[in-house]
Design an enzyme around this catalytic site. Structure first.
Site, PDB file in Angstrom:
ATOM      1  CB  SER A 175      76.237 -37.322 -15.823  1.00 41.30           C
ATOM      2  OG  SER A 175      75.021 -36.630 -15.676  1.00 41.30           O
ATOM      3  CG  ASP A 229      74.503 -37.990  -6.881  1.00 39.77           C
ATOM      4  OD1 ASP A 229      74.082 -38.985  -6.264  1.00 39.77           O
ATOM      5  OD2 ASP A 229      73.796 -37.287  -7.618  1.00 39.77           O
TER       6      ASP A 229
HETATM    7  C1  GLA Z   1      70.102 -36.611  -7.301  1.00 38.69           C
HETATM    8  C2  GLA Z   1      70.875 -35.764  -6.291  1.00 38.69           C
HETATM    9  C3  GLA Z   1      71.211 -36.574  -5.039  1.00 38.69           C
HETATM   10  C4  GLA Z   1      69.970 -37.275  -4.473  1.00 38.69           C
HETATM   11  C5  GLA Z   1      69.213 -38.005  -5.586  1.00 38.69           C
HETATM   12  C6  GLA Z   1      67.900 -38.562  -5.104  1.00 38.69           C
HETATM   13  O1  GLA Z   1      70.920 -37.646  -7.788  1.00 38.69           O
HETATM   14  O2  GLA Z   1      72.059 -35.288  -6.857  1.00 38.69           O
HETATM   15  O3  GLA Z   1      71.791 -35.726  -4.071  1.00 38.69           O
HETATM   16  O4  GLA Z   1      69.149 -36.378  -3.791  1.00 38.69           O
HETATM   17  O5  GLA Z   1      68.945 -37.161  -6.697  1.00 38.69           O
HETATM   18  O6  GLA Z   1      68.115 -39.552  -4.162  1.00 38.69           O
END
Ligand code: GLA
Length: 384
Positions: free
Chosen positions: A126, A171
């Site tokens: 999100s 993400d």
């Molecule tokens: C969160 C972070 C990502 C990644 C994941 C775990 O989503 O934003 O960058 O590190 O955790 O894989």
């Protein structure tokens, strides 16, 4: 009425003039959890769920932002700095404005309306969906542009340096580079990537534990610090290796033998998980869904036991899914300590899975899990 028209109407009511509409998707991560921030590999796919930002320029240097999800309006000056962070949702917006300007973009003040259908803090990214849609919107009203990779990096910087969460690039990269119906295998060290088609006769089901344990944020930063310690240790012991993802099994064993138990387990997760990403990509590419499923279960086990980022509720959902016919694999996704699991299942068994998840999770925890059958979408950008 289309979603865009509906948003336009609500923006008109908020700001008294029409706006431009930006969108950025949430994501699932097939595999490669807690590997991005040590320069490893990940395999996310962007969803049809996402966050919209409607924006119009203002004549002053202020940003006024209404979050429909939070039912709140905040105002901040464009020249805001990280020291002014408030530890509230608006930090994500102010952080993006700050990081865009740090990257040399000349921004204008703006009115922003934000609407999202990505559940917050659920492991479906999100935060990145919010950041990337705000970045597109602020750039559009300023008549400026950046490449998708620049936008991803700006948004990561906003989260790292303004919000204070030391997330990796996964993400934001998925939100800026997603391809509909395909998973991206990203090398987080140099941002090179390739994509593979998701299996056609199977579904990906997300189940939300509906919990988010308080230690999530702090423990995430601790894991990141541990991975940096491991990288420094590797450089001392095996100087020819540049990142943990490159270690062979023999090298990993050798390093583990000199480490305290906790760090040794963390290393085993990181090396094993990077290997699983390569195997999962090959399995996707060759249509070997059974292997893909086994890799998901293995990933969960490693996140639970070695990386210690799972929790009781996530383990319960994975165990329930594992007992349903047609399920090939399941695991937690995202940072952990709550949020969602992801299950790969043959399409004809989806209804049974949804019913079992609901029944057994309510029985074990007293909570109703929210479930979602994934629909996939493309990269973020301007819609209107
Ligand atoms: C969160 C972070 C990502 C990644 C994941 C775990 O989503 O934003 O960058 O590190 O955790 O894989």
């Amino acid at each position: 009425m289309s979603r865009t028209d509906d948003l336009q109407q609500r923006f008109q009511a908020f700001a008294g003039r029409p706006g431009r509409v930006a969108f950025a998707p949430g994501r699932i991560n097939l595999i490669g959890e807690h590997t991005d921030y040590s320069g490893g590999f990940v395999l996310p796919a962007s969803l049809a769920l996402g966050t919209w930002t409607v924006a119009a320029a203002r004549d002053d240097r202020k940003v006024r932002v209404l979050s429909e999800g939070q039912h709140e309006t905040e105002v901040f000056a464009l020249d805001i700095a990280p020291a002014a962070a408030t530890k509230r949702w608006s930090d994500y917006v102010a952080g993006v404005a700050w990081a865009l300007q740090q990257a040399g973009c000349k921004l204008r003040g703006a009115d922003l309306l934000i609407a999202s259908d990505v559940p917050m803090g659920s492991g479906l990214s999100s935060s990145a969906a919010l950041e990337v849609s705000v970045a597109h919107a602020l750039l559009a009203v300023a008549g400026a542009s950046l490449s998708p990779l620049q936008i991803a990096r700006v948004c990561q910087r906003a989260e790292n340096e303004f919000v204070g969460a030391r997330c990796g690039i996964m993400d934001q990269f998925a939100a800026t580079h997603g391809e509909s119906g395909r998973a991206l295998m990203l090398d987080c060290a140099d941002y090179s990537w390739k994509s593979a088609q998701l299996p056609a006769k199977h579904c990906w089901v997300v189940a939300n534990t509906m919990v988010r344990h308080a230690l999530a944020h702090g423990e995430y930063n601790v894991r990141r610090a541990e991975s940096e310690e491991l990288t420094a240790y590797m450089h001392r012991r095996i100087p020819q290796r540049t990142r943990l993802a490159e270690l062979s099994i023999a090298e990993t064993k050798e390093l583990m033998s000199g480490l305290p138990a906790t760090l040794a387990s963390r290393l085993r997760h990181i090396v094993g998980e990077n290997r699983r990403v390569h195997e999962a990509y090959a399995a996707l590419d060759s249509g070997n869904v059974a292997l893909l499923g086994q890799l998901l279960f293995a990933s969960h086990g490693s996140l639970r036991t070695d990386y210690e980022v799972s929790c009781r509720e996530l383990d319960i959902l994975v165990d329930i899914a594992g007992a349903v016919p047609g399920v090939l694999g399941a695991r937690m996704i995202g940072g952990g300590f709550g949020g969602c699991t992801l299950t790969l299942i043959e399409a004809q068994h989806v209804e049974t899975l949804l019913a079992q998840l609901r029944l057994n999770y309510v029985q074990s925890t007293g909570r109703e899990p929210a479930t979602y059958i994934c629909e996939f979408g493309g990269a973020g950008g301007m819609l209107a």
